[in-house]
Design a protein around this motif. Structure first.
Motif, PDB file in Angstrom:
ATOM      1  N   ARG A  83       0.799  -1.260   0.066  1.00 56.40           N
ATOM      2  CA  ARG A  83      -0.097   0.038   0.092  1.00 56.40           C
ATOM      3  C   ARG A  83       1.019   1.225  -0.121  1.00 56.40           C
ATOM      4  N   ARG A  86       2.020   1.551  -3.705  1.00 59.93           N
ATOM      5  CA  ARG A  86       0.979   2.209  -4.535  1.00 59.93           C
ATOM      6  C   ARG A  86       0.616   3.513  -4.363  1.00 59.93           C
ATOM      7  N   THR A  99     -16.108   6.324 -14.617  1.00 60.70           N
ATOM      8  CA  THR A  99     -16.108   5.592 -13.470  1.00 60.70           C
ATOM      9  C   THR A  99     -15.112   5.370 -12.586  1.00 60.70           C
ATOM     10  N   SER A 100     -13.894   6.164 -12.904  1.00 61.63           N
ATOM     11  CA  SER A 100     -12.961   5.719 -12.135  1.00 61.63           C
ATOM     12  C   SER A 100     -12.552   6.687 -11.134  1.00 61.63           C
ATOM     13  N   ASN A 102     -14.299   9.091  -7.969  1.00 55.91           N
ATOM     14  CA  ASN A 102     -15.351   8.992  -6.804  1.00 55.91           C
ATOM     15  C   ASN A 102     -16.533  10.082  -7.223  1.00 55.91           C
ATOM     16  N   LEU A 117      -1.662  10.837   1.372  1.00 54.89           N
ATOM     17  CA  LEU A 117      -1.494   9.249   1.623  1.00 54.89           C
ATOM     18  C   LEU A 117       0.035   9.010   1.765  1.00 54.89           C
TER      19      LEU A 117
ATOM     20  N   ASP B 238     -15.286   1.251 -10.076  1.00 55.26           N
ATOM     21  CA  ASP B 238     -13.899   1.464 -10.591  1.00 55.26           C
ATOM     22  C   ASP B 238     -13.140   2.436  -9.657  1.00 55.26           C
ATOM     23  N   TYR B 239     -13.958   3.371  -8.949  1.00 56.55           N
ATOM     24  CA  TYR B 239     -13.292   4.273  -8.195  1.00 56.55           C
ATOM     25  C   TYR B 239     -12.841   3.692  -6.845  1.00 56.55           C
ATOM     26  N   ARG B 241     -11.315   0.895  -6.994  1.00 53.79           N
ATOM     27  CA  ARG B 241      -9.903   0.397  -7.257  1.00 53.79           C
ATOM     28  C   ARG B 241      -9.142   1.440  -7.492  1.00 53.79           C
ATOM     29  N   THR B 242      -9.545   2.577  -7.788  1.00 51.26           N
ATOM     30  CA  THR B 242      -8.641   4.020  -8.168  1.00 51.26           C
ATOM     31  C   THR B 242      -8.086   4.294  -6.481  1.00 51.26           C
ATOM     32  N   ARG B 244      -7.622   2.347  -4.110  1.00 47.04           N
ATOM     33  CA  ARG B 244      -6.921   1.395  -3.819  1.00 47.04           C
ATOM     34  C   ARG B 244      -5.422   1.679  -4.352  1.00 47.04           C
ATOM     35  N   ALA B 245      -5.602   1.835  -5.679  1.00 46.60           N
ATOM     36  CA  ALA B 245      -4.341   1.995  -6.606  1.00 46.60           C
ATOM     37  C   ALA B 245      -3.719   3.362  -5.979  1.00 46.60           C
ATOM     38  N   LYS B 246      -4.306   4.288  -5.411  1.00 50.84           N
ATOM     39  CA  LYS B 246      -3.387   5.478  -4.796  1.00 50.84           C
ATOM     40  C   LYS B 246      -2.764   5.294  -3.552  1.00 50.84           C
ATOM     41  N   GLY B 247      -3.069   4.119  -2.865  1.00 50.80           N
ATOM     42  CA  GLY B 247      -2.313   3.649  -1.794  1.00 50.80           C
ATOM     43  C   GLY B 247      -3.293   3.698  -0.488  1.00 50.80           C
ATOM     44  N   ALA B 248      -4.468   4.015  -0.643  1.00 54.12           N
ATOM     45  CA  ALA B 248      -5.317   4.145   0.396  1.00 54.12           C
ATOM     46  C   ALA B 248      -5.685   2.883   1.286  1.00 54.12           C
ATOM     47  N   GLY B 249      -5.630   2.988   2.705  1.00 50.33           N
ATOM     48  CA  GLY B 249      -5.780   1.767   3.442  1.00 50.33           C
ATOM     49  C   GLY B 249      -6.998   1.165   3.297  1.00 50.33           C
ATOM     50  N   ARG B 252      -9.850   3.118   4.975  1.00 47.92           N
ATOM     51  CA  ARG B 252     -10.185   4.357   4.292  1.00 47.92           C
ATOM     52  C   ARG B 252     -10.916   4.261   3.117  1.00 47.92           C
ATOM     53  N   HIS B 257     -14.431   5.971   0.722  1.00 48.76           N
ATOM     54  CA  HIS B 257     -14.951   6.008  -0.802  1.00 48.76           C
ATOM     55  C   HIS B 257     -15.998   4.945  -0.927  1.00 48.76           C
TER      56      HIS B 257
END
Lengths: 336, 341, 327
Positions: A83, A86, A99-100, A102, A117, B238-239, B241-242, B244-249, B252, B257
């Protein structure tokens, strides 16, 4: 020095019908500042591979092999170690910008979150970085856009926001999964231009996942062609288009309507990709391959072998002579 | 946004108007035609003579054509009883005295009191019960729903599904009686019935805890299910997944989200359920002897107290309409997609 | 020259813009399609290209009367069908059918595919049950499906096969015209080629005329005899595929064509590319004068004032631009 090195990657999904080997022994590497294109059709494992690298697969998937980011082995890292990488050392852009993002969070909130983060900076500082990030991807009046919600932006603008967000923490590896597929052609051209400009600035290794050979030709330095979970051919972009070596690549090139205006009928690859639940015994492309020999149907395709031209390599039972002749015939036909 | 609000309020007023008309027709002409029940006859006491009935009819304005009566009813609902009506119904009394007998919702002939004062006497019981139950069911169901969604098909998830099934299939009066028998009668932890006002918070809670819990369990079952399915849907967006891809725990990702999006339909349902319950949770109130609106409605119906029954129906309808508007407002605040359209 | 099979004149399709608190008053209309003329000749493929929001799908729906039109007329085989209802409309729909983009969404998942293909025959009451079944099997065979798969469900098929089912549904009626709305854009490259070839074969064997709506300019180039380029509800250029692709006169067509990624790294590097800036403006409030002028790389000051009309050269190649590019 390769920034990303993947060796013998195997990604398997547990399903009710049995294990599905979405990625089946893939090896590749990308240098900093270079763009590697991964080309293939839906279900070939290209997305599963990128999600394996990012550690974003669901728990039903097991990932084996080796993925190294610089010196660091990613397989076996704990959830929290991954994490921390990432969004910082490695970032990802997705296909559908609609959709990507929020839908209930303002653009600014989403960008600031991405900064905070990973960086211990004040909200004000994070905000400044976010605004600068938006400006860098060519978003007009970025201060105002920080207060917008995603639905107030067009598709192209949203994809710019996604790119800005991915680049905020200066990643060393950027994975772009079909970044222009959902966009209109003029917007796609804008985003491709932006990515071309950025690639020299950010000096990251970029992995571009796409089904579109046009996008590959526009943006990539090297290409790997994937079919049914495996890489069937790997070469520099010029080499791939000048001397395509694998029958599947030939099929892909020949079926492009834009490249084959003169031909009476568009070339078509017969049939459909195999089920990864029960892949064919021999070469996975053999059932659709017009050149398939007995050995192709009996024995699995050989490992990627050098073609003798630079870094190019192919996994095919055909002899080098046959491949050169057919590849040349294909290129020759197009020139005509 | 302001336009949206005005439109919702005007729409709400229209719905209330339609409800008043329906209530008026049902409890007036239809009741008289179907069961030959007339308010005047009931009002006039036992075995009234035709003259008495006529007198009462005139007193209550029931001798006028229906449309005039409906006009009166509406006017009274909005402006309160007119001086003319006060003089007619309670001649010689002061305004304050007359308010005890005649209100916006009319007058109960069973109790010789205004329906308004009856409603306001009993409403706090229902309000307390609903509030406490709502708090309980949200606290129970949302965490369970979220955890079930995070670990679908786990033991926890399967257990919670069993809980949901039991909660949904047990009739509340049966479950209420069981709870009364064990926790109140056998163990003596709770009183068998009754209500204490909020001025004594300890007693208030002591009397309400068991009924609120029984009510909450039933709703919790439904809310676990909807939270779980909403979260499952949102977690595959999808958001997420976004994020998570940002590195959010994970925490969170789930709270900021996923849940923020998943709660939109839950808020809608919650608002509507609150509106519905505030009109009286009849079964619970009767089972636990809580003299709330639901209990009052049952009493009124049994005594053929038409104005009270009609008043409660109208009051609940207004609550539901208000709840609807509040829900829309809350949703518009939470979800820019609604606000910006 | 023979009469066109389908002719549309001055097609205008708008969507209402409403305002008001209690009662919604219509205060205006967004012109999704604004005065489009179109002629489709027998056996020909006419393509309509443009970006999302240009009105091409609305136009297609208007042409098959799935969408009401505000103004203009549609003639099919010389007869005005603009205001046809009931039986007359049904007859028209037998002869003009549609293929949709998403083969998954346009098939009922609980219906066996044979039934799905047969449904139009049932609706129009064509033939006896035995004849219908035979027609369905013929149609399935023609589009390259195994007629023995009559009793299977859509989920048992791949994307390409599902699109074949959609095509079988469209041809089972023995139509004269098929309107194809993004027929291959949901499919993988290798499967795209199969469907493109199939459409070409069907046209040749059955004498069909196509209207193809697509955003993939290469697929269009392959299929189309004539092309119309749309921008914000208007046709900005029209001509044969050759004319529009090799010598575009309207700066928008040129930009659209040059935006295509080229599957050739050498050419991709050397190509001079026009990248349009910004997004397509909202049709709610279209720009003054030429609708393209705010994004046009060669716009002149007068473009903001004068709205250019579609003008045609002697060969039929037409463009709506005051300062057309030189070929």
């Amino acid at each position: 020095m390769a920034l990303l090195t993947v060796e013998n990657l195997r990604t398997t999904f547990r399903t009710d019908d049995g294990p599905v080997g979405a990625v089946d022994g893939v090896s590749l590497s990308v240098d900093a500042g270079k763009v590697l294109g991964i080309v293939g059709e839906s279900g070939c494992g290209k997305s599963a591979m990128s999600l394996s690298i990012m550690g974003l697969l669901p728990k039903t998937a097991t990932v084996e092999g080796s993925i190294r980011l610089g010196e660091r082995e990613l397989i076996g890292l704990s959830g929290s170690e991954l994490r921390r990488l990432r969004g910082d050392d490695m970032a990802m852009i997705f296909q559908d910008p609609m959709t990507s993002l929020n839908p209930v969070m303002r653009i600014g909130e989403q960008l600031i979150e991405a900064v905070r983060l990973h960086q211990k900076v004040s909200k004000v500082e994070a905000r400044q970085r976010a605004v600068a990030g938006l400006a860098a991807v060519g978003i007009p009046s970025p201060e105002d856009r920080m207060r917008s919600y995603p639905l107030e932006l067009s598709g192209g603008m949203r994809q710019r926001v996604m790119i800005a967000m991915a680049l905020l923490n200066r990643p060393r590896l950027l994975i772009a999964d079909e970044p222009t597929t959902a966009l209109d052609v003029t917007t796609q051209a804008q985003i491709l231009e932006l990515m071309r400009d950025l690639r020299s600035e950010v000096d990251a290794a970029i992995v571009l996942i796409t089904h579109d050979l046009g996008v590959v030709a526009e943006l990539c330095d090297e290409v790997a062609v994937m079919y049914a979970g495996r890489i069937v051919e790997r070469a520099t972009v010029d080499e791939l288009f000048a001397h395509p070596q694998h029958p599947y690549t030939w099929g892909l090139l020949a079926s492009l309507p834009g490249r084959n205006l003169a031909s009476e009928r568009l070339h078509q690859i017969p049939g459909t990709p195999p089920s990864l639940l029960r892949p064919p015994a021999g070469c996975r492309f053999a059932p659709r391959c017009p050149f398939a020999m007995d050995v192709c149907r009996a024995d699995p395709a050989p490992a990627l072998t050098s073609t003798g031209r630079g870094s190019a390599a192919v996994a095919c039972h055909l002899t080098q002579d046959v491949r050169d002749r057919e590849g040349a015939r294909l290129s020759g036909e197009e020139q005509a | 946004m302001i336009r949206f609000l005005i439109r919702r309020i005007l729409g709400g007023i229209f719905v209330v108007l339609v409800v008043t008309l329906a209530v008026f027709v049902l409890f007036g002409p239809v009741l008289r035609w179907h069961s030959n029940i007339s308010p005047a006859r009931l009002y006039a006491g036992k075995n009234p003579s035709p003259e008495q009935i006529e007198r009462v009819s005139a007193l209550l304005g029931l001798d006028k054509p229906y449309y005039v009566q409906y006009g009166y009813t509406l006017k009274r609902l909005v402006l309160g009883p007119s001086q003319e009506e006060r003089d007619r119904v309670c001649p010689g009394s002061t305004a304050a005295e007359c308010d005890q007998l005649l209100g916006r919702f009319g007058s109960s002939f069973a109790k010789q009191r205004s329906v308004d004062s009856l409603i306001w006497d009993h409403f706090p019981v229902t309000l307390s019960l609903t509030f406490l139950a709502a708090l309980m069911w949200l606290l129970i169901s949302i965490p369970i729903g979220i955890i079930s969604a995070i670990r679908p098909r786990s033991i926890f998830d399967r257990t919670s599904i069993v809980f949901v099934l039991i909660g949904q299939s047990l009739p509340v009066y049966y479950f209420g009686l069981l709870a009364l028998y064990f926790f109140a009668y056998r163990l003596g932890w709770f009183p068998l019935s009754g209500y204490e006002p909020l001025s004594n918070p300890g007693q208030w809670l002591y009397h309400l805890l068991l009924p609120a819990f029984v009510l909450a369990l039933q709703f919790a079952a439904i809310y676990v299910r909807i939270t779980r399915s909403q979260m499952l849907d949102t977690l595959s967006e999808d958001y997420v997944r976004t994020a998570r891809a940002k590195g959010a725990g994970e925490t969170r990702v789930i709270i900021r989200h996923a849940f923020r999006n998943a709660m939109l339909p839950i808020v809608t349902m919650f608002g509507l359920d609150l509106g519905l319950l505030l009109g009286g949770a009849i079964l619970i109130e009767v089972t636990f002897g809580l003299q709330g609106l639901g209990w009052l409605a049952v009493q009124a119906a049994q005594r053929l107290d038409v104005p009270t029954t009609a008043g409660i129906v109208l009051f609940s309808a207004i609550l539901i309409v208000v709840a609807n508007i509040v829900v829309d407002l809350v949703n518009a605040t939470l979800d820019p997609r609604i606000r910006l359209e | 020259m023979s009469e066109p099979i389908l002719r549309a004149t001055g097609i205008t399709i708008g969507f209402p813009v409403t305002r008001g608190i209690v009662f919604q008053r219509e205060v205006g209309r967004v012109q999704a399609v604004d005065g489009v003329d179109l002629e489709l000749n027998e056996g020909e493929t006419l393509a309509i290209v443009g970006e999302s929001g240009c009105g091409k799908t609305t136009l297609a729906r208007g042409l098959v009367r799935l969408q009401g039109i505000d103004a203009g007329s549609i003639e099919f085989m010389g007869e005005d069908i603009t205001r046809r209802k009931g039986r007359g409309l049904t007859d028209f729909r037998r002869q003009v059918t549609m293929i949709f983009q998403d083969p998954i969404a346009s098939l009922d998942p609980r219906m066996r595919i044979g039934q799905s293909v047969q449904e139009p025959l049932d609706i129009h009451g064509i033939g006896t049950p035995a004849e219908r079944k035979r027609k369905v099997q013929e149609a399935m065979e023609r589009v390259g499906l195994n007629p023995e798969h009559y009793n299977r469900f859509p989920h048992e098929f791949s994307g390409g096969q599902r699109q074949r089912i959609g095509i079988a549904r469209a041809v089972v009626m023995q139509p004269r015209v098929i309107v194809c709305d993004e027929p291959v854009s949901a499919l993988d490259v290798s499967v795209q080629a199969q469907i493109v070839n199939l459409l070409e074969d069907l046209q040749r064997d059955l004498g069909l005329s196509y209207i193809v709506i697509a955003h993939d300019l290469d697929v269009v180039r392959r299929l189309a005899d004539r092309v119309k380029v749309m921008y914000l509800g208007r046709v900005v250029e029209e001509g044969t595929g050759e004319e529009v692709y090799n010598a575009p006169r309207h700066p928008y067509s040129h930009a659209l064509l040059s935006a295509r990624p080229v599957a050739d790294p050498v050419r991709a590097r050397s190509q001079q590319r026009v990248v349009l800036q910004g997004d397509v403006p909202s049709p709610l409030n279209p720009p003054s004068g030429c609708r393209f002028h705010p994004r046009c790389p060669v716009a002149q000051p007068s473009c903001a004032e004068h709205d250019p009309q579609l003008e045609h050269a002697a060969d039929g190649h037409g463009w709506a631009c005051a300062y057309p590019l030189q070929p």
